[in-house]
Design a protein around this motif. Structure first.
Motif, mmCIF file in Angstrom:
data_model
loop_
_atom_site.group_PDB
_atom_site.id
_atom_site.type_symbol
_atom_site.label_atom_id
_atom_site.label_comp_id
_atom_site.label_asym_id
_atom_site.label_seq_id
_atom_site.Cartn_x
_atom_site.Cartn_y
_atom_site.Cartn_z
ATOM 1 N N VAL A 46 -26.949 -10.072 30.215
ATOM 2 C CA VAL A 46 -25.225 -10.846 30.021
ATOM 3 C C VAL A 46 -24.484 -9.736 31.378
ATOM 4 C CG1 VAL A 46 -23.453 -10.699 28.512
ATOM 5 C CG2 VAL A 46 -25.012 -11.055 27.452
ATOM 6 N N ALA A 49 -25.261 -10.513 35.011
ATOM 7 C CA ALA A 49 -25.379 -12.449 34.589
ATOM 8 C C ALA A 49 -23.623 -11.871 35.398
ATOM 9 C CB ALA A 49 -25.587 -13.237 33.413
ATOM 10 N N GLU A 61 -17.637 -16.688 26.705
ATOM 11 C CA GLU A 61 -18.768 -16.865 28.283
ATOM 12 C C GLU A 61 -20.065 -15.571 28.110
ATOM 13 O OE1 GLU A 61 -16.073 -18.805 31.845
ATOM 14 O OE2 GLU A 61 -15.879 -16.435 31.153
ATOM 15 N N HIS A 65 -23.550 -16.905 27.243
ATOM 16 C CA HIS A 65 -24.959 -16.668 27.607
ATOM 17 C C HIS A 65 -25.954 -15.588 26.774
ATOM 18 C CE1 HIS A 65 -27.161 -15.219 31.630
ATOM 19 N NE2 HIS A 65 -27.276 -14.575 30.921
#
Length: 140
Positions: A46, A49, A61, A65
């Protein structure tokens, strides 16, 4: 002295050379002893990303993820259990991996599980500040 600079005794060996070193003999009692390893999976965790995204991830988000990573980790965990291992924990936030306990003789074979990019041994480290105390002038 030979007039030249003394060789540096503290040069780290080539990392590839260390991986090719195998003990000639492993005692029978250690061959099947359980060991703890971390299976590294391929996708970005995470934190990575989010850092690589155009804008930092929102909470939703991040959760999405993390959910995708957990879904990718489940088949790996199932395969570890099928091979006689125990899943101790899983990681998605700063690292994408699964911590496993398994017989030492089976640990290297975990690299063949689809999605696993590396198998890392878990080592125990103890702090050692024997040089730090005198350096700062603290009492012993």
């Amino acid at each position: 002295m030979n007039g030249g600079a003394a060789p540096n005794r503290f040069v780290a060996p080539d990392a590839g050379a260390l991986e090719s070193v195998r003990p000639v003999f492993v005692p029978l009692g250690l061959r099947n002893a359980d060991t703890t390893v971390v299976l590294q999976l391929g996708d970005d965790p995470v934190a990575v990303a989010s850092a690589n995204a155009l804008a930092p991830f929102t909470r939703a988000e991040k959760d999405a993820h993390k959910g995708r990573l957990r879904a990718q980790q489940r088949p790996v965990e199932d395969e570890v259990r099928a091979r006689g291992g125990t899943v101790l924990s899983s990681f998605q936030s700063a690292y994408n991996g699964v911590k496993v306990q398994i017989s030492a003789s089976k640990a290297s074979a975990l690299a063949s599980i689809p999605g696993v990019v590396a198998v890392h041994p878990v080592r125990t480290y103890r702090p050692d500040n024997t040089h730090g105390v005198p350096l700062i002038g603290a009492p012993f």
